[in-house]
Scaffold this motif. Structure first.
Motif, mmCIF file in Angstrom:
data_model
loop_
_atom_site.group_PDB
_atom_site.id
_atom_site.type_symbol
_atom_site.label_atom_id
_atom_site.label_comp_id
_atom_site.label_asym_id
_atom_site.label_seq_id
_atom_site.Cartn_x
_atom_site.Cartn_y
_atom_site.Cartn_z
ATOM 1 N N PRO A 1 4.471 2.578 8.781
ATOM 2 C CA PRO A 1 5.337 3.765 8.825
ATOM 3 C C PRO A 1 4.512 5.041 8.676
ATOM 4 N N GLY B 1 2.374 8.330 5.520
ATOM 5 C CA GLY B 1 0.927 8.552 5.470
ATOM 6 C C GLY B 1 0.550 9.836 4.759
ATOM 7 N N VAL C 1 -2.677 9.983 8.456
ATOM 8 C CA VAL C 1 -3.423 8.755 8.191
ATOM 9 C C VAL C 1 -2.427 7.676 7.776
ATOM 10 N N PRO D 1 -0.522 4.641 6.180
ATOM 11 C CA PRO D 1 -0.686 4.109 4.816
ATOM 12 C C PRO D 1 -1.171 2.660 4.783
ATOM 13 N N LEU D 2 -1.067 1.941 5.896
ATOM 14 C CA LEU D 2 -1.439 0.523 5.828
ATOM 15 C C LEU D 2 -2.942 0.299 5.978
ATOM 16 N N ALA E 1 -5.190 2.930 7.319
ATOM 17 C CA ALA E 1 -5.913 4.199 7.469
ATOM 18 C C ALA E 1 -6.294 4.538 8.907
ATOM 19 N N GLU F 1 -7.312 11.830 3.543
ATOM 20 C CA GLU F 1 -6.819 10.757 2.669
ATOM 21 C C GLU F 1 -7.859 10.346 1.636
ATOM 22 N N TYR G 1 -1.161 9.199 -2.411
ATOM 23 C CA TYR G 1 -0.889 8.057 -1.554
ATOM 24 C C TYR G 1 0.583 7.700 -1.706
ATOM 25 N N ILE G 2 1.162 7.063 -0.669
ATOM 26 C CA ILE G 2 2.606 6.780 -0.670
ATOM 27 C C ILE G 2 3.046 6.033 -1.937
ATOM 28 N N ARG H 1 3.889 8.344 -4.442
ATOM 29 C CA ARG H 1 5.006 9.241 -4.144
ATOM 30 C C ARG H 1 6.332 8.556 -4.436
ATOM 31 N N ILE I 1 3.414 -0.325 -1.274
ATOM 32 C CA ILE I 1 3.827 -0.546 0.115
ATOM 33 C C ILE I 1 3.268 -1.878 0.608
ATOM 34 N N GLN I 2 4.130 -2.612 1.364
ATOM 35 C CA GLN I 2 3.737 -3.920 1.888
ATOM 36 C C GLN I 2 3.513 -3.814 3.393
ATOM 37 N N ASN I 3 3.064 -4.897 3.996
ATOM 38 C CA ASN I 3 2.653 -4.815 5.398
ATOM 39 C C ASN I 3 3.801 -4.520 6.361
ATOM 40 N N GLY J 1 6.193 -2.270 5.578
ATOM 41 C CA GLY J 1 6.759 -0.973 5.206
ATOM 42 C C GLY J 1 7.771 -1.054 4.069
#
Lengths: 119, 801
Positions: free
Chosen positions: A52, A56, A64, A66-67, A69, B512, B538-539, B542, B547-549, B551
């Motif tokens: 998603p 990022g 960027v 989030p998974l 980069a 980042e 980082y998310i 937030r 976060i997982q693969n 989403g």
């Protein structure tokens, strides 16, 4: 045609500066980013593994993922990192009218440069 | 062979001797030094005091150098008399040395104003390595230090003491700090910068006495006011040491008079450095003294020819984050045209003074980057009329090499040691120099004050065929500073927002890599009292979940010490059902993970759980894994469960450079694996071992023993000291196992558990302050930081598919 309409999405205040938010419009899942001086919108799916993009970190006018980069240039839709990627993310027209973000569901045609080296 | 006696083992004398030795072996050399150290870089004493450099790293000529050159070195021996007829010098210890040639490099001493109380315990000068070490011994958290004198040395001493934890007041006689280098406006910019650092500045105060019973208690001023003091540093100026010159029968004004060939009034006695006066000027800064040394070496060895015609005086304040540079003439007088630029908001003040279109002097405060360009104009006397409009604002450079390419070969790069661009280019081409360290070794450029380091690097980058960047890691391309340097800059400049750091020191954008690192750094530096910017996080930080693969997110509530209750388990089961959690998993950290939760559901999931966040997503404190200990285990020697729960309470909700996992075990059987945790407590009969830097992840490393203690409270206290020390000194994303290896456990012990009580208090008080401000992030489920923190935008217009 729905593609030509400007669809009112949300007050600008709902996306903090340098953050992104997702909006679901018909079958489209769109990530809208607040870049301080403007808003840009792309598909909310990283071409790599579908991360998603709206979650990022904004780096200038790129996002960027989030998974893993991957870095996507929001203006052009090009993948800046890793290098040598041919696919692009889809971009959507955005504008701000009276403090409200509006988008069109017409995907912006990929530029000829897309598919070449990263910007 | 002729005998050369050198009195004075300092920078000027040894620089001269190095040049003499370069001509060949022409003398039997004896060197007397009244200090007990080999020649060291006096310029860097303030860096030693500020803790930026260890005291053994500033040696210029190690003992082997003296041995290699067969120099008879007499350390700790003050020369008290010269007999010019008999050509002998007399040492304080009764020793006598005869000479054919005598070199006086006696330097200068701190000037002591005529006030009472200078003999009290706690009064120091700041001239020597011994002074510096004595100050380091005395300085500490809460020590009240007063520095008399607001010149270069006084301010650097003040900053150093303040870094060591002292409450520092600078007392200055004049109305302007550094009034010999700064005009009143420049001085006021400097005063506000010192204020911002937390150093109190009192101007226009004349000190009349230092009072106390045996040791210093207060400093009294002529106007009757006073300040309390535990420590006083007198930095009121220096006086050349001319007594030996006088005894040798030399001509003396303010100092030993020398001509352009560096000759004194006697043919067999020479002098160099701070103890000489040339064309009426005594120099106190290093660069001119090095030039003098070079000329004198030629004269002394019978190669009379080169002349020293005087130097432009330039001064640079060496306080990180407080940039001050001054050179030449800048006083506002009729013959000078002044060009000025000020930005009080940024604290930048620049002033150039021109005479007949040529640069005569400058003052730079807050931004000294251009000092090399200006110094070049000053040295060459270039006519600047044509570029008058661009003096303070040069056009943007199209490439990094251009600036250095434009410099003339004769232009000075290292002002301290007089190294020109030509010399550096020569070293690169002829001696194969490719790195900054090699360049330092080969030319000595950038080994003194270090202000030309960037220029040297630019030159290397532009010219060296195989330039290698030094190993020093900078944050990233957005912000080209090493992390330790950044921490210091942010602290001294009191910056509290990530975007401000990027705007002031970086490219204004960030990425980042630097944004989360800066977020951590600001939170740590200001103990939570910073301007939190979620866009820089980082998310996971937030939305307070991992976060997982796909989403979705994982939710792990806190379960201190791995201990839970039937009630909590029921709630977890209910939540798992209600939100159709894809997997419920027991983690390796003795907690329960709910996997596959949608972002929008997070606030309600947290509310239903009614448990605090386990922060299993954060670069921060994770958990304390425990065994059952004395409560149940027949082998238990300590109540490891209670200790672990208490440990988790003390550390939870705090952020760290990387994740911190802990464990407590009740006996050496180590069932909760404390020896492979970031911090582990290992119970044994009658006490605890506290171990740190263990890992069982990407790396596997057995933890090092930090200390062994008797009580649980002592064990927790040692853990707290290490924990806060790691928070303050670890680089972002550096796990404790890398941190411990980088610093070495000895150093860590010395600066935590074995440190003086005052340092303990300082670490713990910052930890407490951070802890007081920390809160359970899942509270944001009820009060989001903005309306859309967890949810998608709800479109105003309806769209049908």
């Amino acid at each position: 045609m729905i593609e030509n309409q400007w669809i009112r999405v949300s007050p600008t205040s709902h996306i903090p500066p340098r953050e992104g938010r997702v909006v679901h419009l018909a079958e489209h899942e769109i990530a809208i980013f607040h870049l301080g001086d403007r808003f840009l919108a792309v598909q909310n799916r990283c071409p790599h593994k579908g991360g998603p993009l709206s979650d990022g970190i904004v780096a200038g006018d790129s996002i960027v993922c989030p998974l893993h980069a991957w870095k996507v240039h929001l203006e052009s839709g090009q993948i800046q990192r890793p290098g040598g990627q041919v696919q692009c993310v889809e971009r959507y027209p955005v504008r701000v009218q009276h403090g409200v973000i509006e988008v069109q569901l017409a995907v912006i045609a990929a530029e000829v440069t897309c598919g070449g080296a990263a910007a | 062979m002729k005998k050369l006696v050198v009195v004075g083992n300092g920078m000027a004398g040894m620089a001269c001797l190095e040049h003499v030795l370069a001509y060949g072996r022409e003398f039997d050399v004896t060197v007397f030094g009244d200090e007990t150290h080999v020649n060291y870089n006096r310029v860097l004493l303030s860096s030693v005091l500020a803790g930026e450099k260890p005291s053994d790293s500033i040696v210029l000529n190690p003992l082997e150098w003296y041995q290699r050159h067969d120099i008879a070195l007499r350390l700790g021996t003050r020369v008290v008399d010269v007999d010019p007829q008999a050509q002998v010098v007399h040492g304080e210890d009764g020793s006598v040395a005869s000479y054919d040639v005598l070199l006086l490099a006696t330097g200068s001493s701190a000037w002591m104003p005529p006030i009472a109380g200078l003999d009290l315990d706690g009064v120091f000068a700041f001239r020597t390595l011994d002074d510096t070490r004595a100050l380091l011994d005395r300085a500490g958290a809460g020590t009240k230090a007063v520095v008399i004198g607001g010149g270069l040395l006084g301010l650097e001493a003040a900053r150093g003491l303040q870094v060591q934890g002292c409450d520092v007041t600078v007392v200055h006689l004049a109305q302007t700090l550094m009034e010999r280098q700064l005009d009143p406006t420049g001085g006021s910019y400097l005063t506000s910068k010192m204020d911002a650092l937390g150093v109190r500045v009192l101007l226009g105060r004349s000190t009349s006495a230092i009072l106390g019973e045996g040791h210093v208690e207060r400093v009294l001023f002529a106007d009757g006011s006073h300040v309390d003091a535990d420590l006083v540093v007198v930095a009121a100026g220096i006086r050349p040491n001319v007594e030996l010159g006088r005894r040798a029968g030399l001509d003396i004004n303010r100092a030993i008079v020398v001509n352009d060939h560096m000759e004194t009034s006697r043919p067999d006695v020479f002098a160099v450095g701070e103890c000489v006066e040339h064309r009426g000027v005594c120099y106190g800064l290093i660069a001119p003294l090095i030039e003098q040394a070079k000329v004198l070496a030629a004269t002394m060895t019978g190669r009379k020819g080169p002349v020293y015609t005087g130097s432009i005086q330039a001064a640079k304040l060496k306080i990180m984050g407080v940039d001050v540079f001054s050179a030449g003439e800048w006083a506002e007088e009729a013959s000078l045209d002044i060009v000025r630029y000020e930005d009080p908001g940024l604290g930048v003040y620049k002033k150039l003074a021109l005479r007949d279109g040529r640069l005569a002097g400058m003052i730079l405060v807050g931004d000294t980057d251009d000092n090399h360009r200006y110094m070049d104009w000053l040295r060459t006397g270039e006519d600047l009329s044509a570029q008058r409009r661009q003096l303070l604002f040069p056009g943007p450079l199209s490439d990094v090499g251009l600036d250095v390419a434009e410099m003339a070969d004769t232009a000075t790069v290292c002002g301290c040691l007089g190294v020109t661009k030509g010399t550096i280019i020569g070293a690169i081409h002829e001696r194969g120099v490719n790195t900054l360290s090699q360049l330092k070794e080969c030319t000595r450029a950038s080994t003194s004050c270090g202000s030309c380091t960037k220029l040297c690097q630019d030159l290397l980058r532009a010219v060296a065929p195989a330039f290698e960047e030094e190993a020093k890691r900078v944050m990233c391309g957005c912000l080209p500073f090493a992390e330790d340097q950044l921490r210091e800059m942010l602290r001294t400049q009191q910056i509290r927002a990530v975007q401000d750091v990027l705007d002031i020191y970086g490219n204004g954008l960030g990425c980042e890599t630097c944004k989360p690192a800066l977020s951590y750094m600001l939170d740590m530096l200001w103990c939570g009292d910073h301007d939190e910017d979620r866009s820089a996080r980082y998310i996971n930080d937030r939305v307070h979940a991992n976060i997982q693969n796909d989403g979705t997110f994982s939710v792990i509530p806190r379960m201190r010490g791995g201990v839970t209750t039937p009630d909590e388990l029921r709630k977890i089961a209910d939540v798992a059902d209600k939100y159709h959690v894809r997997m419920v998993k027991v983690t390796g950290s003795q907690r329960i993970d709910l996997l596959g939760v949608k972002k929008a559901d997070l606030p309600q999931v947290w509310a239903d759980l009614g448990m605090p966040s386990g922060q299993a997503y954060a670069k921060g404190v994770r958990m304390v894994k425990t065994c059952v200990g004395t409560e149940f285990c027949r082998f238990g020697t300590q109540d490891s469960t209670a200790a672990g729960i208490e440990m988790e309470r003390r550390f939870e909700q705090l952020f760290t450079p990387h994740k911190v996992k802990m464990a407590t075990v009740g006996c050496p059987r180590n069932c909760a694996e404390a020896t492979v945790k970031d911090i582990g407590l290992i119970g044994q009969e009658g006490g605890w071992q506290v171990v740190v830097g263990g890992a069982a992840g990407k790396s596997v490393r057995k933890a090092d023993l930090l200390t062994t203690v008797e009580t649980t409270e002592e064990a927790l206290r040692a853990s707290e000291l290490f924990f806060q020390y790691y928070r303050e000194n670890g680089n972002y994303l550096e796990r404790t196992y890398d941190f411990v290896e980088r610093l070495g456990i000895e150093k860590i012990r010395k600066e935590t558990v074995y440190a003086p009580q005052a340092l303990h208090e300082a670490l713990l008080s910052r930890l407490r302050k951070s802890k007081d401000r920390a809160r359970d992030p899942w509270q944001e489920g009820r009060e989001p930081v903005n309306a859309t923190q967890f949810i998608p935008l709800r479109p105003i217009d309806e769209v049908r598919a």
